[in-house]
Design a protein around this motif. Structure first.
Motif, PDB file in Angstrom:
ATOM      1  N   PRO A 106     -49.005 -22.616  -6.786  1.00  0.00           N
ATOM      2  CA  PRO A 106     -48.738 -21.467  -7.219  1.00  0.00           C
ATOM      3  C   PRO A 106     -47.386 -20.726  -6.869  1.00  0.00           C
ATOM      4  O   PRO A 106     -47.081 -21.021  -5.631  1.00  0.00           O
ATOM      5  CB  PRO A 106     -50.182 -20.890  -6.365  1.00  0.00           C
ATOM      6  CG  PRO A 106     -50.556 -21.306  -5.820  1.00  0.00           C
ATOM      7  CD  PRO A 106     -50.305 -21.957  -5.485  1.00  0.00           C
ATOM      8  N   LEU A 107     -47.141 -20.210  -7.495  1.00  0.00           N
ATOM      9  CA  LEU A 107     -45.393 -19.461  -7.495  1.00  0.00           C
ATOM     10  C   LEU A 107     -45.405 -18.516  -6.016  1.00  0.00           C
ATOM     11  O   LEU A 107     -44.222 -18.724  -4.996  1.00  0.00           O
ATOM     12  CB  LEU A 107     -45.349 -18.489  -8.495  1.00  0.00           C
ATOM     13  CG  LEU A 107     -45.255 -18.963  -9.008  1.00  0.00           C
ATOM     14  CD1 LEU A 107     -45.341 -17.710 -10.731  1.00  0.00           C
ATOM     15  CD2 LEU A 107     -44.089 -19.514  -9.348  1.00  0.00           C
ATOM     16  N   ARG A 142     -41.322 -25.069  -8.903  1.00  0.00           N
ATOM     17  CA  ARG A 142     -42.803 -25.743  -9.074  1.00  0.00           C
ATOM     18  C   ARG A 142     -44.149 -26.994 -10.129  1.00  0.00           C
ATOM     19  O   ARG A 142     -44.420 -27.662  -9.875  1.00  0.00           O
ATOM     20  CB  ARG A 142     -43.501 -24.457  -9.824  1.00  0.00           C
ATOM     21  CG  ARG A 142     -44.862 -24.255  -9.715  1.00  0.00           C
ATOM     22  CD  ARG A 142     -45.855 -24.446 -10.445  1.00  0.00           C
ATOM     23  NE  ARG A 142     -45.426 -24.255 -11.538  1.00  0.00           N
ATOM     24  CZ  ARG A 142     -45.771 -22.652 -12.096  1.00  0.00           C
ATOM     25  NH1 ARG A 142     -46.378 -22.009 -12.264  1.00  0.00           N
ATOM     26  NH2 ARG A 142     -44.956 -22.108 -13.901  1.00  0.00           N
ATOM     27  N   ILE A 171     -52.518 -14.806  -5.511  1.00  0.00           N
ATOM     28  CA  ILE A 171     -52.533 -15.918  -4.329  1.00  0.00           C
ATOM     29  C   ILE A 171     -50.875 -15.213  -4.002  1.00  0.00           C
ATOM     30  O   ILE A 171     -50.647 -15.136  -2.594  1.00  0.00           O
ATOM     31  CB  ILE A 171     -51.644 -17.147  -5.222  1.00  0.00           C
ATOM     32  CG1 ILE A 171     -52.721 -18.164  -5.811  1.00  0.00           C
ATOM     33  CG2 ILE A 171     -51.057 -17.645  -4.092  1.00  0.00           C
ATOM     34  CD1 ILE A 171     -53.644 -18.767  -4.198  1.00  0.00           C
ATOM     35  N   ALA A 216     -37.747 -12.123  -9.876  1.00  0.00           N
ATOM     36  CA  ALA A 216     -37.804 -13.394  -9.474  1.00  0.00           C
ATOM     37  C   ALA A 216     -39.843 -13.788 -10.274  1.00  0.00           C
ATOM     38  O   ALA A 216     -39.800 -14.969 -11.332  1.00  0.00           O
ATOM     39  CB  ALA A 216     -37.740 -14.008  -8.450  1.00  0.00           C
ATOM     40  N   TYR A 261     -34.819 -23.669 -10.321  1.00  0.00           N
ATOM     41  CA  TYR A 261     -35.424 -21.685  -9.992  1.00  0.00           C
ATOM     42  C   TYR A 261     -36.983 -21.953  -9.980  1.00  0.00           C
ATOM     43  O   TYR A 261     -37.282 -22.711 -10.535  1.00  0.00           O
ATOM     44  CB  TYR A 261     -34.920 -20.653 -11.564  1.00  0.00           C
ATOM     45  CG  TYR A 261     -35.497 -21.405 -12.134  1.00  0.00           C
ATOM     46  CD1 TYR A 261     -34.927 -21.897 -14.408  1.00  0.00           C
ATOM     47  CD2 TYR A 261     -36.569 -20.416 -12.757  1.00  0.00           C
ATOM     48  CE1 TYR A 261     -35.331 -21.915 -14.637  1.00  0.00           C
ATOM     49  CE2 TYR A 261     -37.639 -20.711 -14.373  1.00  0.00           C
ATOM     50  CZ  TYR A 261     -36.705 -21.362 -15.449  1.00  0.00           C
ATOM     51  OH  TYR A 261     -37.421 -22.206 -16.162  1.00  0.00           O
ATOM     52  N   GLY A 262     -37.071 -20.918  -9.048  1.00  0.00           N
ATOM     53  CA  GLY A 262     -38.807 -21.823  -9.008  1.00  0.00           C
ATOM     54  C   GLY A 262     -39.673 -21.872  -9.998  1.00  0.00           C
ATOM     55  O   GLY A 262     -40.458 -22.940  -8.727  1.00  0.00           O
ATOM     56  N   ARG A 263     -39.811 -21.674 -11.606  1.00  0.00           N
ATOM     57  CA  ARG A 263     -41.161 -22.426 -12.078  1.00  0.00           C
ATOM     58  C   ARG A 263     -40.179 -23.662 -12.113  1.00  0.00           C
ATOM     59  O   ARG A 263     -41.484 -24.458 -12.380  1.00  0.00           O
ATOM     60  CB  ARG A 263     -40.846 -21.601 -12.778  1.00  0.00           C
ATOM     61  CG  ARG A 263     -42.341 -21.458 -14.169  1.00  0.00           C
ATOM     62  CD  ARG A 263     -41.893 -20.710 -15.308  1.00  0.00           C
ATOM     63  NE  ARG A 263     -42.891 -21.042 -16.649  1.00  0.00           N
ATOM     64  CZ  ARG A 263     -42.683 -22.033 -17.191  1.00  0.00           C
ATOM     65  NH1 ARG A 263     -40.451 -22.241 -17.140  1.00  0.00           N
ATOM     66  NH2 ARG A 263     -43.460 -22.636 -18.114  1.00  0.00           N
ATOM     67  N   ARG A 291     -33.346 -14.637 -13.048  1.00  0.00           N
ATOM     68  CA  ARG A 291     -33.845 -15.914 -12.348  1.00  0.00           C
ATOM     69  C   ARG A 291     -33.244 -16.514 -11.021  1.00  0.00           C
ATOM     70  O   ARG A 291     -32.202 -15.753 -11.081  1.00  0.00           O
ATOM     71  CB  ARG A 291     -33.104 -17.427 -13.146  1.00  0.00           C
ATOM     72  CG  ARG A 291     -34.513 -18.134 -14.637  1.00  0.00           C
ATOM     73  CD  ARG A 291     -34.064 -18.977 -15.231  1.00  0.00           C
ATOM     74  NE  ARG A 291     -34.560 -19.118 -16.190  1.00  0.00           N
ATOM     75  CZ  ARG A 291     -34.357 -19.827 -17.582  1.00  0.00           C
ATOM     76  NH1 ARG A 291     -33.626 -20.539 -17.354  1.00  0.00           N
ATOM     77  NH2 ARG A 291     -35.301 -20.079 -18.095  1.00  0.00           N
ATOM     78  N   LYS A 292     -34.122 -16.719 -10.493  1.00  0.00           N
ATOM     79  CA  LYS A 292     -33.678 -16.879  -8.886  1.00  0.00           C
ATOM     80  C   LYS A 292     -33.174 -18.502  -9.004  1.00  0.00           C
ATOM     81  O   LYS A 292     -34.333 -19.421  -8.527  1.00  0.00           O
ATOM     82  CB  LYS A 292     -34.262 -15.951  -7.970  1.00  0.00           C
ATOM     83  CG  LYS A 292     -33.620 -15.880  -6.269  1.00  0.00           C
ATOM     84  CD  LYS A 292     -34.484 -15.576  -5.829  1.00  0.00           C
ATOM     85  CE  LYS A 292     -34.189 -15.468  -4.266  1.00  0.00           C
ATOM     86  NZ  LYS A 292     -32.989 -14.216  -4.366  1.00  0.00           N
ATOM     87  N   TRP A 319     -55.243 -15.460 -11.406  1.00  0.00           N
ATOM     88  CA  TRP A 319     -54.412 -15.901 -10.567  1.00  0.00           C
ATOM     89  C   TRP A 319     -53.407 -15.925  -9.491  1.00  0.00           C
ATOM     90  O   TRP A 319     -53.191 -16.347  -8.457  1.00  0.00           O
ATOM     91  CB  TRP A 319     -55.433 -17.141 -10.677  1.00  0.00           C
ATOM     92  CG  TRP A 319     -54.605 -18.435  -9.758  1.00  0.00           C
ATOM     93  CD1 TRP A 319     -54.606 -19.151 -10.211  1.00  0.00           C
ATOM     94  CD2 TRP A 319     -55.524 -18.529  -8.529  1.00  0.00           C
ATOM     95  NE1 TRP A 319     -53.947 -20.125  -9.497  1.00  0.00           N
ATOM     96  CE2 TRP A 319     -55.311 -19.779  -7.637  1.00  0.00           C
ATOM     97  CE3 TRP A 319     -56.454 -18.070  -8.137  1.00  0.00           C
ATOM     98  CZ2 TRP A 319     -55.361 -20.451  -6.921  1.00  0.00           C
ATOM     99  CZ3 TRP A 319     -57.121 -18.378  -6.863  1.00  0.00           C
ATOM    100  CH2 TRP A 319     -56.586 -19.794  -6.305  1.00  0.00           C
ATOM    101  N   GLN A 320     -51.941 -15.911 -10.061  1.00  0.00           N
ATOM    102  CA  GLN A 320     -50.842 -16.078  -9.554  1.00  0.00           C
ATOM    103  C   GLN A 320     -50.684 -14.615  -8.928  1.00  0.00           C
ATOM    104  O   GLN A 320     -50.066 -14.592  -7.594  1.00  0.00           O
ATOM    105  CB  GLN A 320     -49.654 -16.245 -11.106  1.00  0.00           C
ATOM    106  CG  GLN A 320     -49.427 -17.272 -11.357  1.00  0.00           C
ATOM    107  CD  GLN A 320     -49.365 -18.494 -10.719  1.00  0.00           C
ATOM    108  OE1 GLN A 320     -48.804 -18.195  -9.480  1.00  0.00           O
ATOM    109  NE2 GLN A 320     -49.804 -19.798 -11.179  1.00  0.00           N
ATOM    110  N   ASP A 364     -41.757 -15.497 -13.701  1.00  0.00           N
ATOM    111  CA  ASP A 364     -42.043 -16.265 -13.396  1.00  0.00           C
ATOM    112  C   ASP A 364     -43.085 -16.698 -14.474  1.00  0.00           C
ATOM    113  O   ASP A 364     -43.664 -17.257 -14.989  1.00  0.00           O
ATOM    114  CB  ASP A 364     -42.242 -17.461 -12.072  1.00  0.00           C
ATOM    115  CG  ASP A 364     -40.480 -17.761 -11.724  1.00  0.00           C
ATOM    116  OD1 ASP A 364     -39.524 -17.972 -12.389  1.00  0.00           O
ATOM    117  OD2 ASP A 364     -40.383 -18.330 -10.353  1.00  0.00           O
TER     118      ASP A 364
END
Lengths: 154, 105
Positions: B41-42, B29, A133, A101, B24-26, B74-75, A129-130, A105
């Protein structure tokens, strides 16, 4: 002793120096244990420094490898088999359940940034950066998961 | 009366995003950054979602692979009934606190 795959010549010479200090402690000051102890303590201190340096360099090279692979994959590769490689490279810090995931992303972010006409440098900074983190925050969850697994098996 | 686990501010914000359905996560966000106006941030997002899944506020499953994601899946996350109840309790708590302030003022 900490195991390392390929320490360079300089590393080995440095380690050898510490054993020379041990040798001096044993050989020259066998009958003077107080002076011998000083050499032992210096040798131990230097060996600890040596091991710490080796571990740090291993972690640094591992992080560099992951970032490099992410950059390569984000830019050029789109096939599932190729990204499997990237996912397996990130295994040491992203928990297995989130690996696909998070990597997905980040790649989707790159796709969008590229479509918006952002520069490659901007995209690279975003990835780094991602990942940083993720590296800082997701590592404890790996430990917690490992502990939970260990406790559940007992 | 049994104590209900109250979500934190960040968890409540994520629950409010998930009210409209699975995401999903993105997506979460992006919507969080748009609504709250803060960077997320993810890594931070997934750690929060992991915690929320532990509390039983959300559940997750893997979707299908997507071309833009380099073939990764995708989660998806969805709010559970327990999460919905916890969000209601949070709303009640906030309105009771700030309602009192407004009446005093």
């Amino acid at each position: 002793m900490v195991k390392k795959d390929s320490p360079n010549k300089q590393d080995w010479l440095y380690l050898l120096d510490t054993y020379v200090l041990y040798g001096i402690g044993y050989g020259y000051f066998r009958n003077r244990p107080k002076i011998g102890k000083i050499f032992f303590s210096i040798a131990e201190k230097e060996q600890r420094k040596f091991h710490r340096r080796l571990i740090e360099s291993e972690i640094k090279t591992e992080i560099k490898k992951v970032i490099k692979n992410t950059l390569i994959n984000a830019g050029t590769l789109r096939i599932r088999d190729k990204t499997e490689n990237l996912i397996s490279k990130t295994s040491f810090w992203i928990p297995r359940k989130y690996r696909e995931a998070i990597v997905g992303d980040i790649l989707e972010d790159c796709h969008e940034l590229r479509a918006l006409g952002k520069s490659e440098w901007r995209i690279r900074i975003h990835i780094i950066w991602q990942l940083i983190i993720g590296l800082i925050l997701l590592r404890p969850t790996v430990l917690v998961d490992a502990l939970k697994r260990m406790l559940s098996t007992k | 009366m049994a104590k209900e686990k109250l979500p934190s501010q960040r968890e409540a914000a994520i629950l409010s995003i998930l009210i409209n359905g699975e995401k999903y996560g993105r997506e979460i966000r992006n919507e969080y950054e748009e609504r709250i106006g803060r960077k997320m941030p993810l890594g931070s997002l997934y750690i929060t979602l992991n915690r929320m899944e532990g509390y039983g506020f959300v559940r997750s499953w893997m979707g299908e692979s997507v071309h833009e994601r380099g073939g990764n899946r995708r989660k998806y996350f969805e709010m559970t009934a327990h999460g919905s109840r916890a969000f209601d309790v949070y709303q009640l708590f906030v309105t009771s606190v700030f309602g009192g302030v407004l009446q005093d003022g």
